[in-house]
Design a protein around this motif. Structure first.
Motif, PDB file in Angstrom:
ATOM      1  N   UNK A 162      24.476  -6.453  72.050  1.00  0.00           N
ATOM      2  CA  UNK A 162      24.598  -5.257  71.215  1.00  0.00           C
ATOM      3  C   UNK A 162      25.593  -5.495  70.091  1.00  0.00           C
ATOM      4  N   UNK A 163      25.468  -4.765  68.981  1.00  0.00           N
ATOM      5  CA  UNK A 163      26.351  -4.982  67.831  1.00  0.00           C
ATOM      6  C   UNK A 163      27.842  -4.867  68.141  1.00  0.00           C
ATOM      7  N   UNK A 164      28.200  -4.044  69.136  1.00  0.00           N
ATOM      8  CA  UNK A 164      29.627  -3.912  69.486  1.00  0.00           C
ATOM      9  C   UNK A 164      30.067  -4.942  70.529  1.00  0.00           C
ATOM     10  N   UNK A 165      29.160  -5.876  70.866  1.00  0.00           N
ATOM     11  CA  UNK A 165      29.449  -6.987  71.789  1.00  0.00           C
ATOM     12  C   UNK A 165      29.683  -6.558  73.232  1.00  0.00           C
ATOM     13  N   UNK A 186      26.536  -4.758  81.430  1.00  0.00           N
ATOM     14  CA  UNK A 186      27.771  -4.320  80.791  1.00  0.00           C
ATOM     15  C   UNK A 186      28.713  -5.522  80.775  1.00  0.00           C
ATOM     16  N   UNK A 187      28.984  -6.064  79.598  1.00  0.00           N
ATOM     17  CA  UNK A 187      29.772  -7.285  79.504  1.00  0.00           C
ATOM     18  C   UNK A 187      31.263  -7.051  79.713  1.00  0.00           C
ATOM     19  N   UNK A 188      31.682  -5.805  79.676  1.00  0.00           N
ATOM     20  CA  UNK A 188      33.088  -5.496  79.928  1.00  0.00           C
ATOM     21  C   UNK A 188      33.385  -5.426  81.422  1.00  0.00           C
ATOM     22  N   UNK A 189      32.436  -4.887  82.190  1.00  0.00           N
ATOM     23  CA  UNK A 189      32.652  -4.740  83.630  1.00  0.00           C
ATOM     24  C   UNK A 189      31.901  -5.770  84.456  1.00  0.00           C
ATOM     25  N   UNK A 208      21.692  -0.299  65.496  1.00  0.00           N
ATOM     26  CA  UNK A 208      23.125  -0.444  65.198  1.00  0.00           C
ATOM     27  C   UNK A 208      24.004   0.578  65.888  1.00  0.00           C
ATOM     28  N   UNK A 209      23.377   1.547  66.610  1.00  0.00           N
ATOM     29  CA  UNK A 209      24.170   2.561  67.307  1.00  0.00           C
ATOM     30  C   UNK A 209      24.627   2.100  68.698  1.00  0.00           C
ATOM     31  N   UNK A 210      24.232   0.874  69.095  1.00  0.00           N
ATOM     32  CA  UNK A 210      24.635   0.284  70.385  1.00  0.00           C
ATOM     33  C   UNK A 210      24.085   1.017  71.607  1.00  0.00           C
ATOM     34  N   UNK A 211      23.156   1.898  71.416  1.00  0.00           N
ATOM     35  CA  UNK A 211      22.597   2.610  72.573  1.00  0.00           C
ATOM     36  C   UNK A 211      21.070   2.684  72.561  1.00  0.00           C
ATOM     37  N   UNK A 212      20.456   2.314  71.443  1.00  0.00           N
ATOM     38  CA  UNK A 212      19.003   2.378  71.334  1.00  0.00           C
ATOM     39  C   UNK A 212      18.438   0.968  71.364  1.00  0.00           C
ATOM     40  N   UNK A 213      17.498   0.737  72.273  1.00  0.00           N
ATOM     41  CA  UNK A 213      16.923  -0.587  72.471  1.00  0.00           C
ATOM     42  C   UNK A 213      15.407  -0.510  72.302  1.00  0.00           C
ATOM     43  N   UNK A 214      14.891  -1.340  71.407  1.00  0.00           N
ATOM     44  CA  UNK A 214      13.444  -1.428  71.202  1.00  0.00           C
ATOM     45  C   UNK A 214      12.891  -2.626  71.971  1.00  0.00           C
ATOM     46  N   UNK A 215      11.716  -2.463  72.588  1.00  0.00           N
ATOM     47  CA  UNK A 215      11.114  -3.554  73.358  1.00  0.00           C
ATOM     48  C   UNK A 215       9.594  -3.445  73.298  1.00  0.00           C
ATOM     49  N   UNK A 216       8.934  -4.544  73.633  1.00  0.00           N
ATOM     50  CA  UNK A 216       7.471  -4.606  73.573  1.00  0.00           C
ATOM     51  C   UNK A 216       6.892  -4.722  74.969  1.00  0.00           C
ATOM     52  N   UNK A 230      10.996   2.691  72.621  1.00  0.00           N
ATOM     53  CA  UNK A 230      12.423   2.884  72.317  1.00  0.00           C
ATOM     54  C   UNK A 230      13.096   3.458  73.548  1.00  0.00           C
ATOM     55  N   UNK A 231      14.099   2.714  74.060  1.00  0.00           N
ATOM     56  CA  UNK A 231      14.876   3.188  75.206  1.00  0.00           C
ATOM     57  C   UNK A 231      16.271   3.580  74.739  1.00  0.00           C
ATOM     58  N   UNK A 232      16.743   4.728  75.184  1.00  0.00           N
ATOM     59  CA  UNK A 232      18.085   5.198  74.853  1.00  0.00           C
ATOM     60  C   UNK A 232      18.926   5.182  76.119  1.00  0.00           C
ATOM     61  N   UNK A 233      20.072   4.512  76.060  1.00  0.00           N
ATOM     62  CA  UNK A 233      20.944   4.421  77.238  1.00  0.00           C
ATOM     63  C   UNK A 233      21.275   5.806  77.778  1.00  0.00           C
ATOM     64  N   UNK A 234      21.247   5.908  79.089  1.00  0.00           N
ATOM     65  CA  UNK A 234      21.538   7.179  79.724  1.00  0.00           C
ATOM     66  C   UNK A 234      20.306   8.005  80.037  1.00  0.00           C
TER      67      UNK A 234
END
Length: 712
Positions: A162-165, A186-189, A208-216, A230-234
């Motif tokens: 993700x853009x925020x790493x 989750x790369x932090x935990x 770029x919002x770090x929560x929306x993921x597009x996939x095929x 389009x998947x939105x986290x949560x």
């Protein structure tokens, strides 16, 4: 275009002074080959009736099918029992040349250095990163060795940060059928989020919002990638929104983000046609804008820079492609302006965009070229290469604001080097050269050359060769001729530590750059597809005859190898010119072309019509039937043959080679070896581990070497 699968009879007249007989492998007559039950099925199309006695083998869940495949495997094991120790030695020999504790050259992206590495004795990579500096502590993203535990097959792909790493999306396949499951870490935990998105391609793209993921997602039956979600986290996966639906069954869809990170691009492609749509990466809920509506035969790829898109296209008859530019606000074709014109003798393959430079990947007379152009017009030059059997290509260049271009170079005799080239100073730094362990490799012991065979229509066909220095052109050299010849896919000359096991035993290794690939430009591809497909087969045969006539080898020592669509090639040439070859290896071969191309439920079929032709139309039906290997097996002598497949293959279904072998067993008039090996736990690519895959190569090499009478 980005770096990216008949019988008619001919007289075989070729001159050779080599009179020795080919090596015959003594077989235990008590080993009885399996015999598949004949259950005739009548297949009718265009008033033509075909009888398929082995159609029943496509019943994947039928216990009798599994039993037949296992009996073939048992037969293979018994016939090759005397080579098992040799296979093990070959495996250990090939493995010993590989640096087991190896790692990639680091590349920097968005504040982190990314590195993949292998650990000694382990099959799978470990993906890591370091923040800001290579001296920083290592952060393990994925240890595939641990993730693969408990699985006979494992493949991880599509790692997407993700853009925020902070997050990493990734795809996993544990079957080999290329149906992936996307998960998010989750790369932090270090926690894996409770998100599982199944039946997907494995790749994904973050907004770029770090929560929306597009996939095929793939069609459950045909495995065509046809829907982008389009998947939105949560939120629940069941609530994912369909963003793009490709209704045309001849097209497949994909999604990616531009290097500028400004746009998310939704692509759709068939063999001959492409179409793109896009949205702002900052506005994931935005309505898609069509870049340019699809036109049959129009291919284009897009890259973004500043306020423009750059378009690599074959528009207006640009067979070898040209580069155009258009404002990001006016993207239809009428607004495209020429940057690099079409050239009849140069294939424009790809571009890399940097802040100060445009890098162009080209192919001229079959050879890779890398051209560097400054945007301000103050520089325009090519990287120098002085070999005729090399391969050079740009690699991971994610950093936009840099003078450094990273590319790879290797040749048939020279191990692969990863090179950082300073486009400003023209200085280069070899970041890594592939190590060949074992202590006895010296590239100066080997020679390579490129020769040109004459096809039956007068066309010159290039052949790249490598061998150990000192061979004599007396017709006695064993020679392995490899080719592919479909989809415009070019087999470039490349270095292989594995191949040394043949070269060091006196083999010549050759690549036939036959029509159907793009080695000599796009027209080279066009002249080896659809109603010109037979050129691919006759080119290979003519290359074989040339190598015999020039006394590089003889038919007693000539071996053929190809896989997938290259396996189709193998099937065609053994029907057409079986006496030219002492042995043939056909890996996951596409050999039942008519039946497969008439079955729209089989993965890949509908998207292949522009490659092979649509047999629902009689002209294409007749032509495909005239060369389809399975349909043209007859009562004649065939070479010694090893055929391999995977039960879970999603590209060439296992039953094609299984049926082909069954029919060959029924009709062939020789006593040569015919073996079928089905990997019951893998798909199109074979075994997944780097060392497990070597065992499959050792099996193929042992088969060929044994035929040649080489036991050590």
């Amino acid at each position: 275009m980005n770096k990216k699968f008949f019988v008619f009879f001919i007289s075989l007249i070729f001159a050779t002074s080599c009179k020795e007989k080919s090596v015959k492998i003594s077989m235990d007559n008590s080993i009885i080959p399996p015999k598949a039950e004949k259950i005739p099925v009548q297949l009718e199309k265009h008033g033509d009736i075909r009888i398929d006695n082995y159609y029943w083998l496509n019943e994947r869940d039928n216990p009798e099918v599994i039993d037949y495949l296992e009996r073939e495997n048992d037969y293979n094991d018994k016939v090759t029992a005397h080579t098992k120790d040799f296979q093990k030695r070959l495996f250990e020999e090939m493995k010993s040349r590989i640096k087991e504790d190896d790692e990639s050259v680091p590349y920097k992206f968005n504040g982190y250095w990314y590195i993949s590495r292998y650990e000694e004795g382990k099959d799978y990579p470990v993906y890591t990163r370091k923040k800001d500096s290579l001296k920083a502590p290592e952060e393990i993203l994925f240890d595939c060795n641990k993730m693969a535990e408990g699985h006979s097959f494992f493949n991880l792909k599509g790692i997407n940060i993700s853009p925020d790493n902070k997050l990493a999306a990734f795809g996993i396949d544990t079957v080999g059928r290329r149906k992936y499951i996307i998960q998010i870490k989750n790369l932090e935990t270090g926690d894996i989020l409770p998100v599982k998105i199944d039946n997907v391609t494995g790749g994904s793209t973050w907004a770029n919002d770090n929560k929306t993921l597009f996939y095929t997602r793939k069609d459950e039956q045909t495995l065509r990638s046809d829907k982008i979600y389009k998947h939105v986290l949560g939120k629940k996966v069941e609530d994912d929104k369909l963003v793009y639906n490709e209704n045309d069954e001849t097209f497949s869809a994909f999604v990616y983000k531009t290097k500028s990170e400004k746009y998310i691009v939704f692509g759709s492609y068939s063999t001959l046609t492409t179409e793109y749509s896009f949205i702002s990466a900052d506005k994931p809920d935005e309505k898609l804008t069509v870049f340019h509506p699809r036109e049959r035969g129009l291919e284009y790829n897009i890259s973004h820079f500043e306020d423009s898109f750059y378009v690599l296209t074959n528009a207006d008859g640009a067979t070898n492609f040209k580069l155009m530019k258009t404002p990001e606000t006016s993207t239809i074709k009428e607004n495209w302006e020429e940057v690099i014109p079409h050239r009849e003798d140069v294939l424009l393959e790809d571009i890399d965009i940097f802040k100060e430079y445009l890098v162009v990947s080209e192919r001229n007379k079959g050879l890779n070229q890398i051209r560097i152009i400054r945007w301000d017009g103050n520089a325009d030059y090519y990287l120098p290469f002085d070999n005729e059997t090399y391969s050079a290509y740009t690699t991971t260049n994610l950093d936009f604001d840099t003078d450094i271009l990273r590319y790879n170079y290797n040749s048939l005799t020279t191990p692969r080097s990863t090179i950082d080239f300073n486009m400003k100073t023209k200085e280069k730094e070899i970041k890594k050269e592939q190590e060949v362990l074992g202590g006895n490799f010296d590239k100066n012991d080997y020679a390579s050359e490129r020769v040109w065979a004459t096809a039956q229509d007068g066309t010159k066909i290039p052949i790249s060769m490598v061998y150990k220095k000192g061979i004599k052109k007396n017709g006695k050299n064993p020679l392995l001729l490899y080719a592919y010849g479909s989809y415009g896919s070019t087999i470039d000359p490349y270095f292989s530590t594995i191949r040394l096991s043949l070269l060091n035993r006196g083999f010549i290794y050759a690549i036939a750059h036959i029509r159907g690939g793009e080695y000599l430009g796009r027209q080279w591809y066009e002249d080896g597809k659809i109603l010109k497909k037979k050129n691919t087969f006759t080119d290979y045969i003519d290359c074989s005859k040339y190598l015999i006539d020039e006394k590089y080898t003889s038919s007693n020592h000539l071996y053929a190898m190809g896989g997938s669509a290259g396996g189709l090639l193998m099937g065609a040439i053994v029907n057409m010119a079986p006496k030219l070859y002492n042995g043939v290896v056909a890996a996951v071969p596409f050999v039942d072309v008519v039946t497969t191309m008439l079955d729209e439920s089989i993965p890949l079929t509908t998207g292949e019509y522009d490659e092979w032709g649509n047999p629902n139309e009689k002209e294409f039906y007749d032509y495909i039937k005239s060369y389809s290997p399975y349909d043209n097996v007859i009562g004649q002598d065939y070479p010694n043959m090893l055929v391999t497949t995977g039960l879970h293959d999603s590209q060439v279904q296992y039953w094609e080679p299984a049926k082909w072998v069954a029919k060959l067993r029924e009709l062939k008039t020789d006593k040569n070896i015919l073996l079928l090996h089905t990997n019951m736990e893998a798909g199109h690519g074979g075994a997944s581990g780097r060392f497990e895959a070597l065992k499959e190569v050792a099996e193929e090499y042992a088969f060929i070497l044994d035929l040649e009478g080489i036991k050590e």
